[in-house]
Design an enzyme around this catalytic site. Structure first.
Site, short mmCIF file in Angstrom:
data_model
loop_
_atom_site.label_atom_id
_atom_site.label_comp_id
_atom_site.label_asym_id
_atom_site.label_seq_id
_atom_site.Cartn_x
_atom_site.Cartn_y
_atom_site.Cartn_z
N ASP A 384 0.85 -1.19 0.00
CA ASP A 384 0.00 0.00 0.00
C ASP A 384 0.89 1.24 0.00
O ASP A 384 0.81 2.08 0.89
CB ASP A 384 -0.93 -0.02 1.22
CG ASP A 384 -1.93 1.12 1.21
OD1 ASP A 384 -2.10 1.76 0.15
OD2 ASP A 384 -2.53 1.40 2.27
N PHE A 385 1.76 1.33 -1.02
CA PHE A 385 2.67 2.47 -1.13
C PHE A 385 1.88 3.67 -1.65
O PHE A 385 1.26 3.61 -2.71
CB PHE A 385 3.81 2.14 -2.09
CG PHE A 385 4.87 1.26 -1.49
CD1 PHE A 385 4.63 0.51 -0.36
CD2 PHE A 385 6.13 1.16 -2.09
CE1 PHE A 385 5.61 -0.30 0.19
CE2 PHE A 385 7.11 0.35 -1.55
CZ PHE A 385 6.86 -0.38 -0.41
N GLU A 386 1.94 4.75 -0.92
CA GLU A 386 1.21 5.97 -1.29
C GLU A 386 2.16 7.15 -1.29
O GLU A 386 3.37 7.01 -1.10
CB GLU A 386 0.04 6.19 -0.31
CG GLU A 386 -0.98 5.05 -0.30
CD GLU A 386 -2.15 5.29 0.65
OE1 GLU A 386 -2.33 6.44 1.09
OE2 GLU A 386 -2.87 4.32 0.95
N GLY A 387 1.60 8.33 -1.51
CA GLY A 387 2.39 9.56 -1.46
C GLY A 387 3.56 9.55 -2.42
O GLY A 387 3.39 9.39 -3.63
#
Length: 600
Positions: A384-387
Site C-alpha cells: 500500500d505504497f502511497e504519497g
C-alpha cells in the site's frame, strides 16, 4: 488541464479563418487528390488519432454517410493525422469541412513553413482551407485536424489534399522474424523485423485482427490459461496491407498466478487498524466477523523513508483501550487461518512512505518483512505504497522495462519474498488511481518533462509481478476525476466510477496513449474494487445500491448506465474496503451488503 489561448493566436487565427478562403488558389488541372479516406467512409482507415480520441459517426455528416468525431480531454487535443507522399518544391492545397469549437486543420513536415487554419466557432459545417509549398527535399507531409484542450467533441469530413502526387508508394512486403516471447496465463509478447516503407502493422490472432501498432512489437492480452494461440502480422502503408507473415504459435501458462489458493470465488478484503487508533475505534482480531476473507494488518511502517526497515507492533494500550496481548493476537490469527481466512501485513499507508532507492534498502526490506511474517505467522504481503513512495525518474518511459531504482528494487524485493515463501504466498496491492488508471493519459514526467513523475508509477510494479499477484484492489476513493477508456472523465461516488476504473484493468490500455506500450489486462480473479466502508472512512463513499449496480454491470452487463464495458467478467474477485474498523463503526453495513449480494 486548463491551457490559456494567447490573444495573438486568436487574432491571427481569426484573420486566417476569415480571409484565407478568398486568397487560396484553386488546385491545378494536373493535381491529384492525395488524402486517403478523407470522407471517413472506410472508418479511420489511413488516420491515427491520439489516445483513442477519434471515432467515426453517421451523424452529423457533411458528405456521404460518415464523418470523423474526435473528443479532446485534459492534455489531449484529439489530433487525428495522416502522412501523405508529396513531391519536393511543389504547391498543395489542404481543405476540409469542420464543425465545433476551436477546430484546426493543418500540415507539418512541409520543409518550409508549416501551416494551419482554424475556426473558433462552427455550429454547422464550415470550410477550412490553406496552402503550402514543400521544401527542396520533402517527400512526405503530415496533415491533421484537432480540437482544443477540454472542449467538446468536434467533427471533420471531406478532408482533401490537392497537388502533384509523389513517387508511387508500393505495397510493403510481409514481415519476417515473427517470434513469441515468454507467455503468461493471459498474455503473449510478440516481436518481428521492421519492414521498409511500412507505417504500421496489423496483428492477427487466428483470423481476427486484434491490434494495430506503429512499432515492431505487441502484446496479445485477455487470453485463456493453458491455451495455444496462433499469431500473424502484416505491414501497412498508404498503398494498403501486405500479405501476412508466417504464423507463430504460443501456449499460455497454466494460470493461477499469485498463489493464495483457498480464497473463495468472491472475496471480501478489509484493512484492520492493528497498530494505531483513529475515530473508528479499535477492533480485536478475534472480533473480526467471518465475512472477511482477507484481513490486511495496517500498517507495517519504515524506521525512515529510505531505510527499508519495516516494523510492526500492536497499538499501545494508552492509545487503544481494549487491545489484546500479542499472544492473544497471534492465537486469533491462527484461528482465522484455520477458518480459511488469509491474514497479511500491509506495508505503507498514508504515513508510511517507503523508498527502496538502494539495494541495501531492498535487502533490509526483505529481511524485515520476513521477520514480521514469521513472527505473526502471516500468509503474505499487501503493498500500500502511497504519497511519494513510488516515482519515475526522467527518461524512465517504458513500464515494461523500468529503470528507476525505487521501482526496480521493489520488484526484486517482492520476487525474493515470493521465492522464499512459495506458491501459497498471498500478494495484494492497493494503489491509488493516480498511480494506475491515470497512466492512460500520463506516465511519469512525460516525453517533454513537467508532469508529476508519480503518474502511473505503479504500472511497472503490477506488470512485473502480474504472475505473482493474487489481488489488485485499486483505491477507488480519495481520487480526482479520471479518464476512462471512453475518453470521458469519471468521478467518485457512483457506480459509473467503479465500472470505468475496473473496466480499464480488465481490458488493458495504451500507457500515455502510446499503442506500442499497451498495459495488458489482468485476470478477473486478480481484481477487486476498493471502496470506503462509510462516509467517515474517506472521500468517495458509494451507497450500497450503487456498489451493487457496479457489480451487476461488470459481472453480467446489467444496470450499466451510460458507460459501456469492454467485456463481462463473472469471475471478478470481489471488494476491498478501508476499513474493517470503519465498517464496525457503521454497524457492518458494507460487509452485510457484500454478504447479501447475489453473484449468480
Amino acid at each position: 488541464m486548463d491551457r490559456t489561448r494567447p490573444l495573438t493566436l486568436l487574432l491571427a487565427g481569426a484573420l486566417a479563418a476569415g480571409g484565407l478562403l478568398a486568397l487560396t488558389p484553386q488546385a491545378g488541372a494536373a493535381d491529384a487528390e492525395l488524402a486517403r479516406n478523407g470522407g471517413f467512409e472506410a472508418g479511420l482507415d489511413g488516420w491515427t488519432c491520439t489516445a483513442g480520441s477519434g471515432a467515426v459517426v453517421t451523424s452529423p455528416v457533411h458528405g456521404g454517410t460518415k464523418a470523423l468525431q474526435a473528443t479532446p480531454a485534459g492534455s489531449d487535443n484529439a489530433r487525428c493525422s495522416q502522412t501523405v507522399t508529396v513531391k519536393p518544391g511543389s504547391t498543395y492545397t489542404l481543405q476540409g469541412w469542420v464543425r465545433g469549437s476551436y477546430v484546426y486543420l493543418g500540415a507539418t513536415g512541409t520543409g518550409t513553413t508549416d501551416v494551419s487554419t482554424w475556426t473558433g466557432s462552427a455550429p454547422d459545417w464550415q470550410r477550412l482551407s490553406t496552402t503550402f509549398t514543400t521544401g527542396a527535399s520533402t517527400t512526405s507531409v503530415t496533415i491533421y485536424t484537432h480540437g482544443w484542450y477540454g472542449t467538446p467533441a468536434y467533427q471533420a469530413d471531406d478532408l482533401s489534399l490537392y497537388g502533384p502526387g509523389g513517387d508511387p508508394v508500393t505495397l510493403p512486403t510481409a514481415p519476417t522474424g515473427l517470434a513469441a516471447g515468454s507467455p503468461t496465463s493471459t498474455t503473449v509478447p510478440l516481436t518481428w523485423a521492421a519492414v521498409s516503407g511500412a507505417t504500421s502493422y496489423h496483428v492477427y490472432q487466428g483470423a481476427t485482427r486484434v491490434q494495430t501498432v506503429t512499432g515492431t512489437s505487441a502484446t496479445a492480452t485477455g487470453l485463456t490459461a493453458s491455451t495455444p494461440y496462433t499469431f500473424q502480422v502484416s505491414a501497412v502503408n498508404s498503398a494498403g496491407e501486405s500479405p501476412k507473415s508466417a504464423a507463430v504459435t504460443a501456449t499460455t501458462t497454466s494460470g493461477g498466478g499469485g498463489g493464495g489458493g483457498g480464497l473463495p470465488a468472491h472475496a471480501l478484503v478489509g484493512y484492520l487498524h492493528a497498530s494505531f487508533a483513529n475515530g473508528s475505534g479499535y477492533t480485536r482480531m478475534a472480533d473480526v466477523p467471518d465475512s472477511w476473507d482477507v484481513i490486511n494488518l495496517a500498517f507495517g511502517e519504515p524506521t525512515s523513508v529510505t531505510s527499508g526497515d519495516i516494523r510492526f507492533s500492536l497499538c499501545p494500550a494508552t492509545e487503544c483501550p481494549g487491545v489484546e496481548s500479542a499472544a492473544d493476537f497471534k492465537a486469533a490469527i491462527k484461528a482465522k487461518q484455520a477458518a480459511g481466512k488469509k491474514v497479511l501485513i500491509s506495508i505503507g499507508g498514508q504515513n508510511g512512505q517507503v523508498q527502496l532507492s538502494t539495494t541495501a534498502a531492498r535487502d533490509t526490506f526483505v529481511s524485515s518483512v520476513s521477520k514480521i511474517i514469521d513472527e505473526y505467522g502471516l500468509d503474505g504481503l499487501d503493498i500500500d505504497f502511497e504519497g511519494h513512495s513510488l516515482s519515475l525518474q526522467t527518461g524512465d518511459t517504458d513500464f515494461r522495462n523500468p529503470t528507476s531504482p525505487v521501482i526496480v528494487n521493489l520488484i526484486q524485493a517482492v520476487k525474493t519474498l515470493k521465492a522464499k515463501y512459495g506458491a501459497k504466498f498471498v500478494l495484494t496491492m492497493a494503489p491509488e488511481t493516480f498511480f494506475v488508471q491515470l497512466g492512460y493519459q500520463y506516465y511519469g514526467s512525460g516525453p517533454w518533462g513537467g508532469q508529476d513523475p508519480r503518474a502511473g508509477a505503479y504500472l511497472p510494479v503490477i506488470h512485473a509481478l502480474r504472475d505473482d499477484l493474487t489481488l489488485l484492489h485499486v483505491q477507488d476513493y480519495n481520487s480526482g476525476s479520471i479518464m476512462g477508456l471512453d475518453n470521458q472523465y469519471h468521478s467518485m461516488g457512483g457506480a459509473d466510477f467503479h465500472i470505468a476504473m475496473t473496466d480499464m484493468l480488465l481490458t488493458g490500455f495504451p500507457v500515455a496513449g502510446n499503442t506500442d506500450r499497451f498495459f495488458p489486462a489482468l485476470r478477473a480473479d486478480q481484481v477487486a474494487i476498493g471502496l470506503p466502508a462509510s462516509t467517515q472512512a474517506g472521500n468517495g463513499h458509494t451507497a450500497p445500491t450503487e456498489v451493487n449496480k457496479a457489480l451487476d454491470c461488470l459481472t453480467r452487463k446489467a444496470n450499466c448506465g451510460t458507460y459501456q464495458t469492454h467485456g463481462t467478467w463473472p469471475a471478478l474477485r470481489g471488494l476491498m474496503t478501508w476499513s474493517i474498523n470503519w465498517d464496525r463503526y457503521n454497524q457492518w453495513g458494507f460487509s452485510k451488503n457484500f454478504d447479501a449480494y447475489n453473484w449468480s
